[in-house]
Scaffold this active site. Structure first.
Site, PDB file in Angstrom:
ATOM      1  N   ARG A  66       0.775  -1.186  -0.188  1.00  0.00           N
ATOM      2  CA  ARG A  66       0.076  -0.227  -0.007  1.00  0.00           C
ATOM      3  C   ARG A  66       1.029   1.334  -0.199  1.00  0.00           C
ATOM      4  O   ARG A  66       0.423   2.457  -0.754  1.00  0.00           O
ATOM      5  CB  ARG A  66      -0.921   0.111   1.073  1.00  0.00           C
ATOM      6  CG  ARG A  66      -1.656   1.061   1.350  1.00  0.00           C
ATOM      7  CD  ARG A  66      -2.823   1.023   2.304  1.00  0.00           C
ATOM      8  NE  ARG A  66      -3.907   1.861   2.190  1.00  0.00           N
ATOM      9  CZ  ARG A  66      -4.248   2.910   3.123  1.00  0.00           C
ATOM     10  NH1 ARG A  66      -3.806   2.871   4.298  1.00  0.00           N
ATOM     11  NH2 ARG A  66      -5.215   3.807   2.865  1.00  0.00           N
ATOM     12  N   HIS A  70       0.710   4.484  -2.532  1.00  0.00           N
ATOM     13  CA  HIS A  70       0.733   5.979  -2.078  1.00  0.00           C
ATOM     14  C   HIS A  70       1.844   6.777  -2.372  1.00  0.00           C
ATOM     15  O   HIS A  70       1.544   8.190  -2.659  1.00  0.00           O
ATOM     16  CB  HIS A  70       0.184   5.903  -0.593  1.00  0.00           C
ATOM     17  CG  HIS A  70      -1.096   5.714  -0.337  1.00  0.00           C
ATOM     18  ND1 HIS A  70      -2.130   6.206   0.628  1.00  0.00           N
ATOM     19  CD2 HIS A  70      -1.973   4.386  -0.667  1.00  0.00           C
ATOM     20  CE1 HIS A  70      -3.101   5.466   0.677  1.00  0.00           C
ATOM     21  NE2 HIS A  70      -3.193   4.416  -0.210  1.00  0.00           N
ATOM     22  N   ASN A  98      -3.740   9.141   3.781  1.00  0.00           N
ATOM     23  CA  ASN A  98      -2.462   8.497   4.310  1.00  0.00           C
ATOM     24  C   ASN A  98      -2.685   8.318   6.021  1.00  0.00           C
ATOM     25  O   ASN A  98      -1.543   7.706   6.701  1.00  0.00           O
ATOM     26  CB  ASN A  98      -1.338   9.370   4.157  1.00  0.00           C
ATOM     27  CG  ASN A  98      -0.942   9.219   2.486  1.00  0.00           C
ATOM     28  OD1 ASN A  98      -1.273   8.283   1.728  1.00  0.00           O
ATOM     29  ND2 ASN A  98      -0.140  10.215   2.426  1.00  0.00           N
ATOM     30  N   HIS A 194      -6.042  -5.664  -2.638  1.00  0.00           N
ATOM     31  CA  HIS A 194      -7.034  -5.769  -1.459  1.00  0.00           C
ATOM     32  C   HIS A 194      -7.470  -7.090  -1.073  1.00  0.00           C
ATOM     33  O   HIS A 194      -8.473  -7.589  -0.465  1.00  0.00           O
ATOM     34  CB  HIS A 194      -8.268  -4.914  -1.457  1.00  0.00           C
ATOM     35  CG  HIS A 194      -7.765  -3.493  -1.628  1.00  0.00           C
ATOM     36  ND1 HIS A 194      -8.844  -2.601  -1.901  1.00  0.00           N
ATOM     37  CD2 HIS A 194      -6.758  -2.714  -0.931  1.00  0.00           C
ATOM     38  CE1 HIS A 194      -8.167  -1.209  -1.876  1.00  0.00           C
ATOM     39  NE2 HIS A 194      -6.972  -1.585  -1.387  1.00  0.00           N
TER      40      HIS A 194
HETATM   41  C1  HEM Z   1      -9.233   3.410  -5.368  1.00  0.00           C
HETATM   42  C2  HEM Z   1      -8.262   2.716  -5.169  1.00  0.00           C
HETATM   43  C3  HEM Z   1      -7.978   2.369  -3.704  1.00  0.00           C
HETATM   44  C4  HEM Z   1      -8.713   2.924  -2.331  1.00  0.00           C
HETATM   45  C5  HEM Z   1      -9.758   3.771  -2.271  1.00  0.00           C
HETATM   46  C6  HEM Z   1      -8.199   2.328  -1.400  1.00  0.00           C
HETATM   47  C7  HEM Z   1      -8.342   2.163  -0.224  1.00  0.00           C
HETATM   48  C8  HEM Z   1      -7.867   1.588   1.002  1.00  0.00           C
HETATM   49  C9  HEM Z   1      -8.220   1.769   2.106  1.00  0.00           C
HETATM   50  C10 HEM Z   1      -9.281   2.483   2.709  1.00  0.00           C
HETATM   51  C11 HEM Z   1      -7.628   0.738   3.102  1.00  0.00           C
HETATM   52  C12 HEM Z   1      -7.708   0.500   4.420  1.00  0.00           C
HETATM   53  C13 HEM Z   1      -6.781   1.347   5.346  1.00  0.00           C
HETATM   54  C14 HEM Z   1      -7.166   1.450   6.806  1.00  0.00           C
HETATM   55  O1  HEM Z   1      -8.262   1.480   7.041  1.00  0.00           O
HETATM   56  O2  HEM Z   1      -6.400   0.912   7.401  1.00  0.00           O
HETATM   57  C15 HEM Z   1      -6.652   0.106   1.898  1.00  0.00           C
HETATM   58  C16 HEM Z   1      -5.749  -0.896   2.412  1.00  0.00           C
HETATM   59  C17 HEM Z   1      -4.983  -1.219   1.518  1.00  0.00           C
HETATM   60  N1  HEM Z   1      -4.825  -1.008   0.235  1.00  0.00           N
HETATM   61 FE1  HEM Z   1      -5.853   0.297  -0.855  1.00  0.00          FE
HETATM   62  N2  HEM Z   1      -7.149   1.543  -1.994  1.00  0.00           N
HETATM   63  C18 HEM Z   1      -7.053   1.749  -3.222  1.00  0.00           C
HETATM   64  C19 HEM Z   1      -6.256   1.204  -4.217  1.00  0.00           C
HETATM   65  C20 HEM Z   1      -4.973   0.302  -3.834  1.00  0.00           C
HETATM   66  C21 HEM Z   1      -4.080  -0.244  -4.634  1.00  0.00           C
HETATM   67  C22 HEM Z   1      -3.919   0.352  -5.989  1.00  0.00           C
HETATM   68  C23 HEM Z   1      -3.056  -0.854  -3.888  1.00  0.00           C
HETATM   69  C24 HEM Z   1      -1.832  -1.587  -4.006  1.00  0.00           C
HETATM   70  C25 HEM Z   1      -1.442  -2.104  -5.354  1.00  0.00           C
HETATM   71  C26 HEM Z   1      -3.967  -1.017  -2.559  1.00  0.00           C
HETATM   72  C27 HEM Z   1      -3.322  -1.721  -1.642  1.00  0.00           C
HETATM   73  C28 HEM Z   1      -3.860  -1.733  -0.190  1.00  0.00           C
HETATM   74  C29 HEM Z   1      -3.173  -2.747   0.717  1.00  0.00           C
HETATM   75  C30 HEM Z   1      -2.293  -3.776   0.559  1.00  0.00           C
HETATM   76  C31 HEM Z   1      -4.030  -2.468   2.019  1.00  0.00           C
HETATM   77  C32 HEM Z   1      -3.979  -3.148   3.126  1.00  0.00           C
HETATM   78  C33 HEM Z   1      -3.065  -2.290   4.034  1.00  0.00           C
HETATM   79  C34 HEM Z   1      -2.615  -3.036   5.634  1.00  0.00           C
HETATM   80  O3  HEM Z   1      -3.315  -3.933   5.923  1.00  0.00           O
HETATM   81  O4  HEM Z   1      -1.833  -2.440   6.103  1.00  0.00           O
HETATM   82  N3  HEM Z   1      -4.821  -0.301  -2.592  1.00  0.00           N
HETATM   83  N4  HEM Z   1      -6.900   0.747   0.659  1.00  0.00           N
END
Ligand code: HEM
Ligand code: NAG
Length: 326
Positions: A66, A70, A98, A194
């Site tokens: 993630r 970002h 972030n 995700h």
């Molecule tokens: C419209 C696009 C995206 C949105 C709105 C989004 C939003 C989010 C949100 C809200 C979370 C949870 C954060 C939290 O509450 O702790 C999350 C987690 C995550 N996102 Fe996304 N994301 C998007 C695209 C992506 C992309 C393109 C990737 C990587 C290629 C990605 C990888 C991850 C990963 C791996 C997590 C888990 C992080 C953790 O467990 O610490 N996301 N994302």
């Protein structure tokens, strides 16, 4: 005779200039062998750090994936997301999208090991790109090559962080990814990230009380999440979190797509991808094609790692990833 000798010299000079220009051009492009002379063990050093950390805390690898996203979608992959805010200067880390980013300590640990072996050689942007690649591999994804030579940016502005919110409409998100060179299919593939890690309830609690643009959440999941989250918002440090893919939260696999198709996903924008005409066919394809997903996910991560990089003499090579050199 004199003119002939003269023109031969001119032609030789032209050839030399062309050669020099070509060398300068290749010298500036990213290259997997970029540190062959200055830090030949760079990849192994980052990998060892990530591997060691992964076995004590498996939640770090998702966080690193993630973190790369970002970083790369705001000012390119220039490590601008790593700059820590100070009382005098804010930074990207202070921006709302972030707020729950993690994994900074892992990049710092990799960078410390790199500095010990080859001081001043390897950029933080490269360290992060390598760490994210290793994260994919440690979570069972395909290994991919990361071309190196990124430079670290000298600007990190919270107002420039325009990452989409989890409640963004998918049309806007597809336009946002397209502006950075990612097709609807590549966007769907990157969303597949995700399948690892999880989200705090604040990212989806509002979905538990009614349908939204993503449609209705599966009733069993909705009840489970009401149990997990409660109905009231909580500050981040006490807000519960849930895994995106509770069966295999630390495995890069195509479960995410099957979850979308059964309304069992947490984030609204993800859920909308199951029904949007530009993405639904891709969701169905990757739900049925585990091997294709693994392959395309790593290709998309490699492409993400090269988004808007600084090369050559641009920027700097930071000594400490959380602050500029000067
Ligand atoms: C419209 C696009 C995206 C949105 C709105 C989004 C939003 C989010 C949100 C809200 C979370 C949870 C954060 C939290 O509450 O702790 C999350 C987690 C995550 N996102 Fe996304 N994301 C998007 C695209 C992506 C992309 C393109 C990737 C990587 C290629 C990605 C990888 C991850 C990963 C791996 C997590 C888990 C992080 C953790 O467990 O610490 N996301 N994302
Ligand atoms: C998912 O939700 C939509 C409405 O939002 C509904 O039409 C569809 O039947 C649901 N699918 C499953 C598998 O529950």
């Amino acid at each position: 005779m004199v003119t002939m000798v003269g023109s031969v010299v001119v032609i030789r000079l032209l050839l030399m200039v062309q050669l020099l220009l070509a060398m300068a051009a290749t010298g500036e492009a990213l290259d997997t062998a970029y540190y062959a002379a200055t830090c030949p063990d760079a990849e192994a050093i980052v990998h060892n750090t990530m591997e060691r950390l992964h076995y004590t805390d498996p939640t770090l690898a998702p966080a690193l994936i993630r973190l790369l996203f970002h970083d790369c979608f705001v000012r390119g992959c220039d490590a601008s997301v790593l700059i820590a805010p100070t009382p005098r200067y804010s930074s990207e880390r202070a921006a709302i999208p972030n707020y729950a980013l993690r994994g900074f300590g892992a990049v710092d640990a990799a960078k410390r090991a790199l500095e010990a072996a080859c001081p001043g050689a390897v950029s933080c942007a490269d360290a992060l790109a390598l760490a994210a690649r290793d994260a994919v591999e440690l979570l069972g994804g395909c290994r991919y090559d990361v071309a190196l030579g990124r430079r670290d940016g000298t600007r990190s502005d919270p107002w420039e962080v325009d990452l989409p919110a989890p409640f963004a409409r998918l049309d806007d998100v597809l336009a946002y990814f397209a502006a950075r060179g990612f097709s609807a299919e590549e966007t769907v593939v990157l969303f597949g990230a995700h399948t690892v890690g999880g989200a705090h309830c604040s990212s989806f609690r509002y979905r538990l009380t009614g349908p939204d643009s993503g449609g209705a959440m599966d009733e069993t999941l909705r009840r489970d999440m009401l149990d997990t989250c409660g109905a009231a918002d909580l500050p981040l440090d006490t807000d519960p979190a849930a895994f995106f893919d509770p069966d295999t939260p630390f495995t890069v696999d195509n479960n995410y797509y099957a979850q979308l198709m059964s309304n069992r996903t947490l984030l609204q924008v993800d859920q909308e991808a199951a029904t949007h005409p530009d993405t639904a066919p891709h969701v169905a394809y990757y739900a049925a094609s585990p091997g294709a997903f693994l392959q395309r996910f790593s290709e998309a991560m490699a492409k993400l790692s090269n988004a808007g990089v600084l090369e050559g003499d641009a920027g700097e090579v930071r000594k400490v990833c959380s602050r500029y050199n000067t």
